[in-house]
Design a protein around this motif. Structure first.
Motif, PDB file in Angstrom:
ATOM      1  N   LYS A 132       0.845  -1.189   0.000  1.00  0.00           N
ATOM      2  CA  LYS A 132       0.000   0.000   0.000  1.00  0.00           C
ATOM      3  C   LYS A 132       0.883   1.242   0.000  1.00  0.00           C
ATOM      4  O   LYS A 132       1.871   1.301   0.729  1.00  0.00           O
ATOM      5  CB  LYS A 132      -0.935   0.006   1.210  1.00  0.00           C
ATOM      6  CG  LYS A 132      -1.994  -1.080   1.168  1.00  0.00           C
ATOM      7  CD  LYS A 132      -2.961  -0.948   2.346  1.00  0.00           C
ATOM      8  CE  LYS A 132      -4.071  -1.989   2.251  1.00  0.00           C
ATOM      9  NZ  LYS A 132      -5.028  -1.850   3.385  1.00  0.00           N
ATOM     10  N   LEU A 133       0.487   2.218  -0.820  1.00  0.00           N
ATOM     11  CA  LEU A 133       1.258   3.444  -0.936  1.00  0.00           C
ATOM     12  C   LEU A 133       0.372   4.646  -0.635  1.00  0.00           C
ATOM     13  O   LEU A 133      -0.783   4.708  -1.065  1.00  0.00           O
ATOM     14  CB  LEU A 133       1.839   3.583  -2.343  1.00  0.00           C
ATOM     15  CG  LEU A 133       2.881   2.555  -2.758  1.00  0.00           C
ATOM     16  CD1 LEU A 133       3.266   2.760  -4.213  1.00  0.00           C
ATOM     17  CD2 LEU A 133       4.116   2.630  -1.861  1.00  0.00           C
ATOM     18  N   LYS A 134       0.949   5.577   0.097  1.00  0.00           N
ATOM     19  CA  LYS A 134       0.263   6.834   0.392  1.00  0.00           C
ATOM     20  C   LYS A 134       0.625   7.845  -0.683  1.00  0.00           C
ATOM     21  O   LYS A 134       1.789   8.184  -0.867  1.00  0.00           O
ATOM     22  CB  LYS A 134       0.663   7.348   1.775  1.00  0.00           C
ATOM     23  CG  LYS A 134      -0.072   8.595   2.212  1.00  0.00           C
ATOM     24  CD  LYS A 134       0.364   9.005   3.611  1.00  0.00           C
ATOM     25  CE  LYS A 134      -0.337  10.280   4.066  1.00  0.00           C
ATOM     26  NZ  LYS A 134       0.118  10.684   5.426  1.00  0.00           N
ATOM     27  N   ILE A 135      -0.400   8.327  -1.401  1.00  0.00           N
ATOM     28  CA  ILE A 135      -0.223   9.249  -2.528  1.00  0.00           C
ATOM     29  C   ILE A 135      -0.831  10.592  -2.153  1.00  0.00           C
ATOM     30  O   ILE A 135      -1.978  10.651  -1.698  1.00  0.00           O
ATOM     31  CB  ILE A 135      -0.891   8.701  -3.802  1.00  0.00           C
ATOM     32  CG1 ILE A 135      -0.402   7.285  -4.106  1.00  0.00           C
ATOM     33  CG2 ILE A 135      -0.645   9.626  -4.981  1.00  0.00           C
ATOM     34  CD1 ILE A 135      -1.208   6.576  -5.182  1.00  0.00           C
ATOM     35  N   ASN A 136      -0.080  11.657  -2.365  1.00  0.00           N
ATOM     36  CA  ASN A 136      -0.562  12.995  -2.051  1.00  0.00           C
ATOM     37  C   ASN A 136      -0.399  13.907  -3.262  1.00  0.00           C
ATOM     38  O   ASN A 136       0.604  13.857  -3.959  1.00  0.00           O
ATOM     39  CB  ASN A 136       0.206  13.582  -0.860  1.00  0.00           C
ATOM     40  CG  ASN A 136      -0.210  15.014  -0.555  1.00  0.00           C
ATOM     41  OD1 ASN A 136       0.376  15.966  -1.052  1.00  0.00           O
ATOM     42  ND2 ASN A 136      -1.231  15.166   0.270  1.00  0.00           N
ATOM     43  N   VAL A 137      -1.409  14.744  -3.491  1.00  0.00           N
ATOM     44  CA  VAL A 137      -1.311  15.738  -4.550  1.00  0.00           C
ATOM     45  C   VAL A 137      -1.881  17.053  -4.039  1.00  0.00           C
ATOM     46  O   VAL A 137      -2.876  17.081  -3.320  1.00  0.00           O
ATOM     47  CB  VAL A 137      -2.047  15.281  -5.829  1.00  0.00           C
ATOM     48  CG1 VAL A 137      -3.530  15.039  -5.588  1.00  0.00           C
ATOM     49  CG2 VAL A 137      -1.858  16.304  -6.933  1.00  0.00           C
ATOM     50  N   GLN A 138      -1.204  18.130  -4.408  1.00  0.00           N
ATOM     51  CA  GLN A 138      -1.657  19.477  -4.090  1.00  0.00           C
ATOM     52  C   GLN A 138      -1.754  20.271  -5.383  1.00  0.00           C
ATOM     53  O   GLN A 138      -0.919  20.120  -6.277  1.00  0.00           O
ATOM     54  CB  GLN A 138      -0.689  20.172  -3.145  1.00  0.00           C
ATOM     55  CG  GLN A 138      -0.507  19.468  -1.808  1.00  0.00           C
ATOM     56  CD  GLN A 138       0.517  20.166  -0.945  1.00  0.00           C
ATOM     57  OE1 GLN A 138       0.689  21.375  -0.991  1.00  0.00           O
ATOM     58  NE2 GLN A 138       1.227  19.397  -0.134  1.00  0.00           N
ATOM     59  N   ALA A 139      -2.772  21.112  -5.483  1.00  0.00           N
ATOM     60  CA  ALA A 139      -2.946  21.989  -6.641  1.00  0.00           C
ATOM     61  C   ALA A 139      -3.099  23.416  -6.150  1.00  0.00           C
ATOM     62  O   ALA A 139      -3.744  23.675  -5.126  1.00  0.00           O
ATOM     63  CB  ALA A 139      -4.164  21.578  -7.461  1.00  0.00           C
ATOM     64  N   ILE A 140      -2.503  24.343  -6.883  1.00  0.00           N
ATOM     65  CA  ILE A 140      -2.592  25.771  -6.590  1.00  0.00           C
ATOM     66  C   ILE A 140      -2.874  26.474  -7.911  1.00  0.00           C
ATOM     67  O   ILE A 140      -2.302  26.113  -8.944  1.00  0.00           O
ATOM     68  CB  ILE A 140      -1.290  26.317  -5.973  1.00  0.00           C
ATOM     69  CG1 ILE A 140      -0.851  25.469  -4.783  1.00  0.00           C
ATOM     70  CG2 ILE A 140      -1.460  27.768  -5.545  1.00  0.00           C
ATOM     71  CD1 ILE A 140       0.517  25.849  -4.238  1.00  0.00           C
ATOM     72  N   SER A 141      -3.742  27.487  -7.891  1.00  0.00           N
ATOM     73  CA  SER A 141      -4.114  28.138  -9.142  1.00  0.00           C
ATOM     74  C   SER A 141      -4.369  29.624  -8.926  1.00  0.00           C
ATOM     75  O   SER A 141      -4.619  30.075  -7.809  1.00  0.00           O
ATOM     76  CB  SER A 141      -5.372  27.491  -9.734  1.00  0.00           C
ATOM     77  OG  SER A 141      -6.486  27.698  -8.878  1.00  0.00           O
ATOM     78  N   GLU A 142      -4.314  30.365 -10.033  1.00  0.00           N
ATOM     79  CA  GLU A 142      -4.647  31.787 -10.002  1.00  0.00           C
ATOM     80  C   GLU A 142      -6.130  31.986 -10.271  1.00  0.00           C
ATOM     81  O   GLU A 142      -6.755  32.906  -9.757  1.00  0.00           O
ATOM     82  CB  GLU A 142      -3.799  32.526 -11.046  1.00  0.00           C
ATOM     83  CG  GLU A 142      -3.821  34.045 -10.935  1.00  0.00           C
ATOM     84  CD  GLU A 142      -4.953  34.676 -11.714  1.00  0.00           C
ATOM     85  OE1 GLU A 142      -5.460  35.737 -11.283  1.00  0.00           O
ATOM     86  OE2 GLU A 142      -5.339  34.115 -12.756  1.00  0.00           O
TER      87      GLU A 142
END
Length: 541
Positions: free
Chosen positions: A392-402
């Motif tokens: 099992k793998l812990k996956i993280n994603v973050q998004a930032i936008s204007e």
């Protein structure tokens, strides 16, 4: 009159403009003195500017490098300009690539006098501070335009496709494969022997070769020979899309590094409806994508996923086709982690390794925790090795936008395994999933935003009615290159994609037999057989 020197202080009346607001002033003449500065540093910066009077006419300083985008005539400035204008309201737009908030404001030019103001460009994100540099792989700019446009768009590296189905641009005799070009105090490293081969086989960009291509352009010769020569000269090999006819054959032969996901189907405020690209090899049962922005994004992403699912390691790419298309340099761009003080060669090598994401708007950051739970998180281009039992793998994603975000998703082997609700005005979002991995896989992240800068009636002006027409578009998106996961040493092998690839190779062989000149047919048929062997190995490995 065009000023070339920045004055530290102006006598008389002057105004400061930021990204919002209506500012009016009465001066002494119908002249606009313009300064574009970085709001944080107060220093002049190159930028792209549009100045439109009340009659709808755009005004450009003499000798400026210009860019036409449908009805808009933009110009590039080093930071200071003087323009004579008719009296009345003037709409000013100022932009500088993806990391600065665009300015759109109105001033009034009086019957007499001079209006002086500073347009203060505000960064909403600093990607260099986060360890990224930027570039793209599809620029048809001339040597005269080359120093100006990337500087005005805050693009770290540039490319000159001086060979496009044959030599197109005459370069200075003393230029090597890489040169530094400067404008407005900004120096941009360029590769200049770059080539595009664009015939029925599919558009391929040969970026950073240490020597110019020596082969003669032949419409009835497959891309293979040109790609091989470019690779021999150290080039980064990039395809326009996963839907290109020859990309699978070249990739299975180990001759492709990058496949464009943010490609020239997407422009500033518009997109190209190209459903006819859905199934160029006419393989029975393949999908037909709708002529919508979302449909064209799916065309780019899902055909890329098919290649990844065959076990191919291919970085996500970006290219705009400025010079052939009416779009700003770097509208589609790659952000690459290339280390401290990277050279142009470092940048291309890091992109080849997939240490990047691509975007025409939002920023997306993907990590996977190491399987052991110890050490730094893995990022695109890295590999996670799991034992035969998987894990099992812990996956993280973050998004930032204007602009407002509309979606954020994690994709494993082409399937969405995680998504998060995004509020109507959200400019940031984060998603974490714990994913069970039982077989070789790849994981990537993607996000979308909605560009609300222009009202509907103004956006409608970006429609072009023709066979190669454009339609208005608010969709902007970002996509990472994959993080690869092996299980007992095996990478991704998705059976349905391998079956599709087998059908594509059969269809491509038929296409090659119909299109290749007799003298060039043996080389491409040999490559097809080699591709079949590689694919068979992927299927049974």
């Amino acid at each position: 009159m065009r000023r070339s020197k920045v004055q530290s202080r102006w006598a008389g009346l002057w105004l400061v403009l930021t990204s919002t607001g209506l500012i009016t002033s009465i001066g002494m003449a119908g002249t606009l003195d313009l300064a574009v500065i970085d709001a944080a540093t107060g220093q002049p910066v190159p930028a792209r500017v549009r100045v439109r009077d009340a009659r709808g006419e755009d005004h450009v300083p003499p000798d400026a490098v210009t860019l036409q985008i449908v009805q808009d005539r933009w110009f590039y400035t080093a930071g200071v300009e003087q323009i004579d204008l008719p009296a009345g309201e003037v709409i000013i737009r100022v932009e500088r690539g993806t990391e600065y908030r665009p300015i759109k404001t109105t001033i009034v030019i009086p019957d007499t006098g001079t209006v002086r103001f500073e347009a203060g460009l505000e960064r909403w994100i600093d990607m260099r501070a986060r360890g990224y540099v930027s570039g793209e792989n599809h620029l048809h700019v001339t040597p005269a335009e080359a120093p100006v446009m990337p500087a005005g768009e805050n693009l770290t590296y540039g490319t000159i496709l001086s060979w496009w189905n044959g030599p197109r641009e005459e370069l200075p005799a003393d230029w090597k494969w890489a040169v530094d070009l400067s404008f407005g105090g900004v120096t941009t490293p360029f590769s200049v022997f770059d080539a595009e081969v664009e015939h029925v086989w599919g558009a391929v960009y040969i970026i950073g070769p240490r020597q110019p291509l020596s082969l003669k352009a032949e419409q009835r010769r497959a891309n293979l020979a040109y790609v091989k020569e470019g690779r021999d000269h150290g080039a980064l090999i990039c395809y326009q899309g996963g839907w290109s006819r020859e990309v699978l054959v070249n990739a299975l032969n180990g001759l492709v590094d990058v496949v464009n996901v943010c490609n020239n189907n997407f422009h500033r405020h518009k997109f190209q409806p190209r459903s006819r690209y859905s199934n160029l090899l006419q393989v029975e049962g393949f999908p037909q994508y709708p002529d919508t922005p979302e449909g064209m994004m799916r065309l780019n992403t899902e055909t890329y996923y098919r290649l990844l699912n065959c076990g191919l390691r291919l970085a996500a790419g970006a290219g705009t086709a400025t010079g052939a298309k009416d779009a700003p340099v770097g509208y589609n761009r790659a952000y690459v982690r290339a280390g401290e003080r990277p050279t142009l060669a470092d940048f291309y090598e890091a992109w080849r390794q997939g240490r990047n994401f691509v975007t025409n708007g939002p920023m997306v950051f993907l990590t996977v925790d190491p399987a052991s739970g110890v050490g730094e998180p893995l990022r695109p281009g890295d590999t996670v090795d799991l034992p035969q039992t998987g894990g099992k793998l812990k996956i993280n994603v973050q998004a930032i936008s204007e602009q407002p975000l509309r979606s954020l998703e994690i994709v494993v082997n082409g399937r969405v395994v995680g998504s998060t609700p995004v509020g109507p005005d959200a400019r940031s979002a984060e998603l974490t999933v714990t994913q069970a991995i039982e077989e070789g896989s790849w994981v990537a992240a993607r996000c979308t935003e909605e560009d609300l800068l222009l009202p509907d009636e103004e956006l409608a002006g970006y429609r072009l009615e023709s066979r190669h027409g454009n339609a208005p578009c608010r969709l902007r998106f970002a996509h990472t290159s994959p993080i690869y996961i092996t299980v007992d040493g095996r990478g991704p092998r998705v059976a349905s994609s391998i079956r599709e690839a087998e059908m594509m190779l059969d269809a491509f062989e038929r296409f090659a037999r119909a299109k290749a000149a007799e003298e060039f047919l043996p080389e491409i048929l040999e490559a097809v057989e080699s591709a079949r062997a590689a694919l068979k190995g992927a299927a049974v490995e």
